[in-house]
Motif scaffolding. Structure first.
Motif, mmCIF file in Angstrom:
data_model
loop_
_atom_site.group_PDB
_atom_site.id
_atom_site.type_symbol
_atom_site.label_atom_id
_atom_site.label_comp_id
_atom_site.label_asym_id
_atom_site.label_seq_id
_atom_site.Cartn_x
_atom_site.Cartn_y
_atom_site.Cartn_z
ATOM 1 N N TYR A 98 16.156 -10.276 -1.618
ATOM 2 C CA TYR A 98 17.078 -11.141 -2.341
ATOM 3 C C TYR A 98 18.073 -11.729 -1.347
ATOM 4 O O TYR A 98 18.176 -11.299 -0.200
ATOM 5 C CB TYR A 98 17.818 -10.362 -3.434
ATOM 6 C CG TYR A 98 18.703 -9.269 -2.887
ATOM 7 C CD1 TYR A 98 20.043 -9.509 -2.606
ATOM 8 C CD2 TYR A 98 18.194 -8.008 -2.618
ATOM 9 C CE1 TYR A 98 20.847 -8.529 -2.081
ATOM 10 C CE2 TYR A 98 18.992 -7.020 -2.091
ATOM 11 C CZ TYR A 98 20.322 -7.277 -1.829
ATOM 12 O OH TYR A 98 21.124 -6.305 -1.296
ATOM 13 N N LYS A 99 18.827 -12.732 -1.780
ATOM 14 C CA LYS A 99 19.809 -13.392 -0.924
ATOM 15 C C LYS A 99 21.097 -12.571 -0.865
ATOM 16 O O LYS A 99 21.594 -12.112 -1.888
ATOM 17 C CB LYS A 99 20.116 -14.793 -1.441
ATOM 18 C CG LYS A 99 18.912 -15.729 -1.432
ATOM 19 C CD LYS A 99 19.275 -17.069 -2.043
ATOM 20 C CE LYS A 99 18.067 -18.000 -2.063
ATOM 21 N NZ LYS A 99 18.383 -19.303 -2.704
ATOM 22 N N ALA A 100 21.636 -12.435 0.338
ATOM 23 C CA ALA A 100 22.864 -11.659 0.533
ATOM 24 C C ALA A 100 23.838 -12.455 1.385
ATOM 25 O O ALA A 100 23.467 -13.404 2.073
ATOM 26 C CB ALA A 100 22.559 -10.318 1.191
ATOM 27 N N THR A 101 25.103 -12.051 1.333
ATOM 28 C CA THR A 101 26.153 -12.659 2.152
ATOM 29 C C THR A 101 27.007 -11.558 2.757
ATOM 30 O O THR A 101 27.447 -10.653 2.035
ATOM 31 C CB THR A 101 27.054 -13.580 1.305
ATOM 32 O OG1 THR A 101 26.276 -14.651 0.770
ATOM 33 C CG2 THR A 101 28.186 -14.156 2.147
ATOM 34 N N ILE A 102 27.214 -11.618 4.052
ATOM 35 C CA ILE A 102 28.201 -10.756 4.706
ATOM 36 C C ILE A 102 29.465 -11.595 4.797
ATOM 37 O O ILE A 102 29.539 -12.557 5.554
ATOM 38 C CB ILE A 102 27.738 -10.317 6.110
ATOM 39 C CG1 ILE A 102 26.288 -9.802 6.054
ATOM 40 C CG2 ILE A 102 28.682 -9.264 6.653
ATOM 41 C CD1 ILE A 102 26.056 -8.684 5.068
ATOM 42 N N LEU A 103 30.459 -11.254 3.982
ATOM 43 C CA LEU A 103 31.639 -12.098 3.803
ATOM 44 C C LEU A 103 32.311 -12.414 5.131
ATOM 45 O O LEU A 103 32.608 -11.522 5.929
ATOM 46 C CB LEU A 103 32.628 -11.419 2.861
ATOM 47 C CG LEU A 103 32.157 -11.280 1.400
ATOM 48 C CD1 LEU A 103 33.149 -10.442 0.604
ATOM 49 C CD2 LEU A 103 31.972 -12.649 0.756
#
Length: 361
Positions: free
Chosen positions: A91-96
């Motif tokens: 799935y798509k993830a983001t490391i802020l």
């Protein structure tokens, strides 16, 4: 009293919430006569990307891992909304404020219902890296402090649109007590910006946010030319420049790492200034941007550009404020003959800018 008479027809029902994939829906549930009570049920919000902070990551050699427990809403989102329940699901993830990424499920631990968790590997793909390329056109916002509840609604919107800077200031028709609201605290900003970044599938950094009472001082610091160090140097020195003015009190509320990455010698951007002020001289956002591109021989499509949009209070700008913006070469833009609230007008203006940048360049 009048309130009880008005609600008597609902005496046999109560309002409660049901959970959907992306929103809370209010429904009427039949109930015995008597005191009505409100029952709240947790809701999983819609997310295009699931966000993590750098501190949550566990580095094991070249492998980056993160563990989510059942009590975390992101755990429920994976299972209930994204339907990622099998080993190997991605799935798509983001490391802020760091990067875009892809999450891959390594295992679910179902040994104990009270301690269920999922182990995830964080990957960097070529697709994610391609999306991280620096934008040729960025948008910054000068916003007259609206009512706190209106600003709270807008914060996630700014992150959804990928706004780079949000400078909040006091206009003549701004209530000074608004600046004491908790909506301007770091906790609220981080929470709402995170919601926006989760919805935004392209950006991973929070907007920079600041507040200042003195409009003239902010404009002078933002728009002055010939600063050493280019754009990045000017952004870093803005607090010192503004606070040198009497009564300015400039303060950064939240900063991302974008300026540090650009370095002291960051490339100077061509700036286009837009003033949201409906008048006989105002034009659409699209026309204003086209005029700017024609004047600079297609500068918007060939060079790095920053669009600075100024949005005033719901009571409108004063004549003196309009003259101040004219001094700094702001083009008047409007949304036609209708009158909108601050939140609706801001969203419409940002939408117009985004549409032009995405489809006309």
């Amino acid at each position: 009293n009048g309130m009880s008479r008005a609600s008597s027809s609902l005496s046999s029902a109560t309002m409660t919430t049901t959970q959907t994939k992306s929103k809370t829906t209010l429904v009427l549930v039949p109930q015995k006569r008597g005191r009505r009570r409100r029952r709240l049920v947790g809701v999983v919000e819609n997310k295009n990307r699931i966000a993590f902070t750098k501190l949550e990551l566990l580095e094991n050699g070249r492998t980056v891992l993160v563990r989510l427990r059942q009590s975390d809403e992101r755990f429920e989102h994976l299972r209930q909304v994204l339907k990622k329940t099998n080993t190997g699901d991605e799935y798509k993830a983001t490391i802020l404020n760091e990067r875009l990424a892809t999450g891959r499920i390594l295992s679910y631990d179902d040994s104990d219902d009270d301690e269920r968790s999922v182990l995830i590997e964080i990957l960097s793909t070529k697709e994610d890296e391609a999306k991280e390329e620096e934008k040729s056109v960025t948008v910054s916002l000068l916003l007259a402090m609206p009512r706190p509840k209106v600003l709270r609604r807008l914060l996630s919107v700014f992150a959804q649109f990928g706004v780079e800077n949000v400078h909040i200031f006091s206009a003549e028709k701004t209530e000074r007590c608004y600046f004491q609201s908790e909506v301007l605290t770091e906790d609220v900003l981080v929470r709402e910006f995170t919601r926006g970044v989760e919805q935004n599938a392209l950006d991973f950094k929070f907007p920079n946010a600041s507040k200042c009472r003195n409009l003239n001082a902010v404009l002078e610091a933002l728009l002055s030319s010939g600063d050493e160090g280019g754009r990045a140097g000017r952004e870093k020195n803005i607090a010192k420049r503004v606070n040198g003015k009497k009564g300015a009190n400039f303060e950064w509320l939240l900063r991302s790492t974008r300026d540090e990455e650009e370095g002291e010698g960051g490339e100077e951007r061509r700036r286009i200034n837009l003033l949201a002020h409906p008048s006989s001289a105002s034009v659409s956002v699209t026309e204003a941007l086209r005029n700017a591109a024609a004047h600079e021989k297609s500068a918007i499509s060939t060079n790095r550009v920053e669009i600075l949009l100024a949005v005033g209070p719901e009571g409108g700008w004063s004549e003196e404020e309009v003259r101040t913006f004219e001094t700094f070469d702001f083009a008047n833009v409007g949304l036609g003959n209708r009158v909108f609230t601050t939140d609706v007008a801001t969203i419409a203006l940002l939408s117009s800018i985004n549409e032009y940048v995405e489809y006309s360049l």
